[in-house]
Design a protein around this motif. Structure first.
Motif, PDB file in Angstrom:
ATOM      1  N   ALA A  47       0.826  -1.205   0.000  1.00  0.00           N
ATOM      2  CA  ALA A  47       0.000   0.000   0.000  1.00  0.00           C
ATOM      3  C   ALA A  47       0.861   1.257   0.000  1.00  0.00           C
ATOM      4  CB  ALA A  47      -0.928  -0.005   1.207  1.00  0.00           C
ATOM      5  N   MET A  48       1.905   1.248   0.792  1.00  0.00           N
ATOM      6  CA  MET A  48       2.770   2.427   0.902  1.00  0.00           C
ATOM      7  C   MET A  48       3.526   2.696  -0.394  1.00  0.00           C
ATOM      8  SD  MET A  48       4.085   1.625   4.782  1.00  0.00           S
ATOM      9  CE  MET A  48       5.169   3.048   4.956  1.00  0.00           C
ATOM     10  N   ALA A  49       3.744   1.651  -1.186  1.00  0.00           N
ATOM     11  CA  ALA A  49       4.446   1.802  -2.465  1.00  0.00           C
ATOM     12  C   ALA A  49       3.511   2.235  -3.588  1.00  0.00           C
ATOM     13  CB  ALA A  49       5.133   0.489  -2.830  1.00  0.00           C
ATOM     14  N   GLY A  50       2.228   2.447  -3.269  1.00  0.00           N
ATOM     15  CA  GLY A  50       1.272   2.877  -4.272  1.00  0.00           C
ATOM     16  C   GLY A  50       0.719   1.761  -5.119  1.00  0.00           C
ATOM     17  N   GLU A  51       0.928   0.521  -4.709  1.00  0.00           N
ATOM     18  CA  GLU A  51       0.465  -0.625  -5.475  1.00  0.00           C
ATOM     19  C   GLU A  51      -0.907  -1.117  -5.021  1.00  0.00           C
ATOM     20  OE1 GLU A  51       1.913  -1.954  -8.169  1.00  0.00           O
ATOM     21  OE2 GLU A  51       3.253  -0.220  -7.995  1.00  0.00           O
ATOM     22  N   LEU A  52      -1.568  -0.328  -4.210  1.00  0.00           N
ATOM     23  CA  LEU A  52      -2.839  -0.746  -3.645  1.00  0.00           C
ATOM     24  C   LEU A  52      -3.670   0.481  -3.304  1.00  0.00           C
ATOM     25  CD1 LEU A  52      -4.412  -3.229  -2.645  1.00  0.00           C
ATOM     26  CD2 LEU A  52      -3.246  -2.988  -0.460  1.00  0.00           C
ATOM     27  N   ASP A  53      -4.917   0.515  -3.774  1.00  0.00           N
ATOM     28  CA  ASP A  53      -5.826   1.610  -3.460  1.00  0.00           C
ATOM     29  C   ASP A  53      -7.033   1.155  -2.658  1.00  0.00           C
ATOM     30  OD1 ASP A  53      -4.408   3.640  -5.032  1.00  0.00           O
ATOM     31  OD2 ASP A  53      -5.113   2.495  -6.768  1.00  0.00           O
ATOM     32  N   LEU A  54      -7.434  -0.093  -2.853  1.00  0.00           N
ATOM     33  CA  LEU A  54      -8.627  -0.621  -2.208  1.00  0.00           C
ATOM     34  C   LEU A  54      -8.319  -2.052  -1.751  1.00  0.00           C
ATOM     35  CD1 LEU A  54     -11.653  -0.114  -1.570  1.00  0.00           C
ATOM     36  CD2 LEU A  54     -12.179  -0.999  -3.859  1.00  0.00           C
ATOM     37  N   LEU A  55      -8.495  -2.295  -0.464  1.00  0.00           N
ATOM     38  CA  LEU A  55      -8.145  -3.581   0.132  1.00  0.00           C
ATOM     39  C   LEU A  55      -9.372  -4.164   0.819  1.00  0.00           C
ATOM     40  CD1 LEU A  55      -6.021  -5.705   1.090  1.00  0.00           C
ATOM     41  CD2 LEU A  55      -5.562  -4.190   3.032  1.00  0.00           C
ATOM     42  N   ILE A  56      -9.729  -5.380   0.420  1.00  0.00           N
ATOM     43  CA  ILE A  56     -10.865  -6.074   1.023  1.00  0.00           C
ATOM     44  C   ILE A  56     -10.331  -7.356   1.647  1.00  0.00           C
ATOM     45  CG2 ILE A  56     -13.146  -7.086   0.639  1.00  0.00           C
ATOM     46  CD1 ILE A  56     -11.819  -4.905  -2.087  1.00  0.00           C
ATOM     47  N   LEU A  57     -10.627  -7.576   2.919  1.00  0.00           N
ATOM     48  CA  LEU A  57     -10.061  -8.699   3.655  1.00  0.00           C
ATOM     49  C   LEU A  57     -11.156  -9.512   4.331  1.00  0.00           C
ATOM     50  CD1 LEU A  57      -7.099  -6.814   5.390  1.00  0.00           C
ATOM     51  CD2 LEU A  57      -6.907  -8.420   3.481  1.00  0.00           C
ATOM     52  N   ALA A  58     -11.001 -10.825   4.291  1.00  0.00           N
ATOM     53  CA  ALA A  58     -11.857 -11.739   5.050  1.00  0.00           C
ATOM     54  C   ALA A  58     -10.985 -12.494   6.040  1.00  0.00           C
ATOM     55  CB  ALA A  58     -12.569 -12.712   4.118  1.00  0.00           C
ATOM     56  N   GLU A  59     -11.595 -12.973   7.111  1.00  0.00           N
ATOM     57  CA  GLU A  59     -10.870 -13.683   8.174  1.00  0.00           C
ATOM     58  C   GLU A  59      -9.616 -12.911   8.583  1.00  0.00           C
ATOM     59  OE1 GLU A  59     -10.297 -17.872   7.886  1.00  0.00           O
ATOM     60  OE2 GLU A  59     -12.241 -18.211   6.924  1.00  0.00           O
ATOM     61  N   TYR A  60      -9.809 -11.627   8.783  1.00  0.00           N
ATOM     62  CA  TYR A  60      -8.719 -10.728   9.176  1.00  0.00           C
ATOM     63  C   TYR A  60      -8.787 -10.558  10.688  1.00  0.00           C
ATOM     64  CZ  TYR A  60      -5.917  -6.411   9.267  1.00  0.00           C
ATOM     65  OH  TYR A  60      -4.965  -5.450   9.521  1.00  0.00           O
ATOM     66  N   ASP A  61      -7.771 -11.031  11.380  1.00  0.00           N
ATOM     67  CA  ASP A  61      -7.753 -11.069  12.844  1.00  0.00           C
ATOM     68  C   ASP A  61      -7.185  -9.765  13.396  1.00  0.00           C
ATOM     69  OD1 ASP A  61      -7.539 -11.578  15.521  1.00  0.00           O
ATOM     70  OD2 ASP A  61      -6.494 -13.490  15.310  1.00  0.00           O
ATOM     71  N   PRO A  62      -8.017  -8.896  14.004  1.00  0.00           N
ATOM     72  CA  PRO A  62      -7.517  -7.606  14.526  1.00  0.00           C
ATOM     73  C   PRO A  62      -6.578  -7.764  15.712  1.00  0.00           C
ATOM     74  CG  PRO A  62      -9.798  -7.946  15.175  1.00  0.00           C
ATOM     75  CD  PRO A  62      -9.462  -9.054  14.224  1.00  0.00           C
ATOM     76  N   GLU A  63      -6.566  -8.926  16.348  1.00  0.00           N
ATOM     77  CA  GLU A  63      -5.634  -9.142  17.455  1.00  0.00           C
ATOM     78  C   GLU A  63      -4.209  -9.379  16.959  1.00  0.00           C
ATOM     79  OE1 GLU A  63      -6.984 -12.149  20.089  1.00  0.00           O
ATOM     80  OE2 GLU A  63      -8.858 -11.101  20.600  1.00  0.00           O
ATOM     81  N   LYS A  64      -4.077  -9.835  15.729  1.00  0.00           N
ATOM     82  CA  LYS A  64      -2.757 -10.045  15.126  1.00  0.00           C
ATOM     83  C   LYS A  64      -2.365  -8.912  14.194  1.00  0.00           C
ATOM     84  CE  LYS A  64      -2.942 -15.119  15.096  1.00  0.00           C
ATOM     85  NZ  LYS A  64      -2.899 -16.340  14.234  1.00  0.00           N
ATOM     86  N   VAL A  71       0.358   1.268   7.967  1.00  0.00           N
ATOM     87  CA  VAL A  71       0.476   2.004   6.713  1.00  0.00           C
ATOM     88  C   VAL A  71       0.461   3.515   6.904  1.00  0.00           C
ATOM     89  CG1 VAL A  71      -1.987   2.173   6.128  1.00  0.00           C
ATOM     90  CG2 VAL A  71      -0.298   1.886   4.304  1.00  0.00           C
ATOM     91  N   ASN A  72      -0.133   3.994   8.005  1.00  0.00           N
ATOM     92  CA  ASN A  72      -0.226   5.438   8.246  1.00  0.00           C
ATOM     93  C   ASN A  72       0.848   5.906   9.221  1.00  0.00           C
ATOM     94  OD1 ASN A  72      -2.461   5.490   6.565  1.00  0.00           O
ATOM     95  ND2 ASN A  72      -3.952   5.487   8.234  1.00  0.00           N
ATOM     96  N   LEU A  73       2.090   5.598   8.941  1.00  0.00           N
ATOM     97  CA  LEU A  73       3.182   5.930   9.852  1.00  0.00           C
ATOM     98  C   LEU A  73       3.460   7.424   9.883  1.00  0.00           C
ATOM     99  CD1 LEU A  73       5.657   2.989   9.105  1.00  0.00           C
ATOM    100  CD2 LEU A  73       4.166   3.279  11.096  1.00  0.00           C
ATOM    101  N   THR A  74       3.416   8.082   8.728  1.00  0.00           N
ATOM    102  CA  THR A  74       3.748   9.504   8.661  1.00  0.00           C
ATOM    103  C   THR A  74       2.538  10.379   8.345  1.00  0.00           C
ATOM    104  OG1 THR A  74       4.369   9.271   6.326  1.00  0.00           O
ATOM    105  CG2 THR A  74       6.120   9.017   7.983  1.00  0.00           C
ATOM    106  N   GLU A  75       1.552   9.826   7.656  1.00  0.00           N
ATOM    107  CA  GLU A  75       0.333  10.571   7.348  1.00  0.00           C
ATOM    108  C   GLU A  75      -0.802   9.583   7.135  1.00  0.00           C
ATOM    109  OE1 GLU A  75       0.427  12.604   3.608  1.00  0.00           O
ATOM    110  OE2 GLU A  75       1.866  11.193   2.759  1.00  0.00           O
ATOM    111  N   ASP A  76      -2.028  10.101   7.182  1.00  0.00           N
ATOM    112  CA  ASP A  76      -3.192   9.237   7.026  1.00  0.00           C
ATOM    113  C   ASP A  76      -3.455   8.987   5.547  1.00  0.00           C
ATOM    114  OD1 ASP A  76      -3.494   9.166   9.744  1.00  0.00           O
ATOM    115  OD2 ASP A  76      -4.968  10.780   9.808  1.00  0.00           O
TER     116      ASP A  76
END
Length: 302
Positions: A47-64, A71-76
């Motif tokens: 995402a940070m390299a500009g290779e991704l604009d829209l990300l859809i995830l399933a079975e995405y564990d927020p605890e991990k 991705v928002n280290l320096t700006e949103d």
């Protein structure tokens, strides 16, 4: 939880500070059933390299995982589109490229109208449908038919036919729930789908175009997104359960040769020595939309 009062939901809208500004570029989309594994270290650099604009995830564990903090280290640069009734699918979008409106949701799907300009919008539907472990193939077909009716109502209320459905369908493209006219009615021929619909027994059935058929076969050593073997007589081994299907109105903007099942991200292999998935049990799919034609058309008719 099924959300049906879509007219009220239309008032829930996030306004961005800028219009879509990627003229001459593409909208880059990735879906991954993450299998509850840690995946942010792979996705954030993409995402940070500009290779991704829209990300859809399933079975995405927020605890991990915490994609936004990575991705928002320096700006949103990315934000999450909040879900209302669906915890099985998460959506992240590059900030400022679109406004959105909430559509219907259940525990198995979420829908959002993404407006990239005053005159062009897409209806994004993210799905993680039940597997065959929990239901019969016949039940899958019946549920697909119910889902189809929900999507057609969403298109009517949100006033767009630029619909694409992406996610883990837990069906192959050739199965009855995907191909059946009363179900998803998604077919492998864009030319036939361009007719918009067909009439069966005096009922109109709208088409989806399914480009995933182009990925069948092992010519590129990657014949599917999910591997399964058993002692049954009929076993496909490699399956394409992770798919994107499109309404004919949207398919002209879909870049066919961008569609791929990823075997690696940033030189990190997603498959083991056997060639089977080794991080999640699913491989991600990635594809792109060409929005240059949208903006050039709007300039032409302005």
């Amino acid at each position: 939880m099924q959300i049906r009062n879509m007219r009220n939901l239309r008032t829930i809208k996030l306004l961005c500070n800028s219009e879509f500004t990627t003229k001459g570029e593409v909208l880059k989309v990735l879906f991954w059933n993450a299998g509850k594994e840690k995946v942010d270290d792979l996705l954030a650099p993409l995402a940070m390299a500009g290779e991704l604009d829209l990300l859809i995830l399933a079975e995405y564990d927020p605890e991990k995982n915490d994609f936004l903090s990575k991705v928002n280290l320096t700006e949103d640069t990315f934000e999450e589109i909040p879900q209302i009734g669906c915890n099985r699918v998460r959506i992240y979008i590059r900030s400022g490229i679109a406004t959105y409106e909430h559509g219907p949701e259940s525990s198995y799907f979420t829908s959002k109208k993404l407006s990239f300009s005053e005159d062009f919008a897409m209806l994004l539907v993210g799905v993680h449908l039940p597997s065959k472990l929990n239901q019969s193939e016949q039940t899958q077909v019946l549920e697909a038919a119910e889902f189809k009716r929900e999507m057609e109502e969403a298109e009517r209320v949100l006033e767009t036919n630029n619909t694409f459905i992406v996610g883990d369908f837990n069906m192959n493209p050739f199965e009855a729930g995907m191909v059946g006219a009363s179900a998803f009615h998604s077919i492998p021929c864009e030319k036939i789908a361009s007719a918009g619909s067909r009439i069966i027994k005096e009922r109109e059935h709208k088409y989806f175009y399914n480009p995933m058929w182009n990925l069948f076969g092992d010519s590129d050593s990657n014949p599917g997104s999910y591997f399964h073997r058993s002692s049954e007589q009929t076993v496909f081994f490699w399956n394409i359960l992770d798919q994107v299907i499109l309404r004919p109105d949207l398919s002209p903007f879909f870049i066919k040769n961008s569609l791929e099942v990823l075997r690696s991200i940033n030189d990190v292999s997603l498959v083991g020595e056997s060639g089977r998935p080794n991080i999640s049990d699913h491989l991600p799919i990635k594809f792109e939309f060409n929005l240059r034609e949208v903006l050039e058309y709007e300039e032409f008719v302005a």
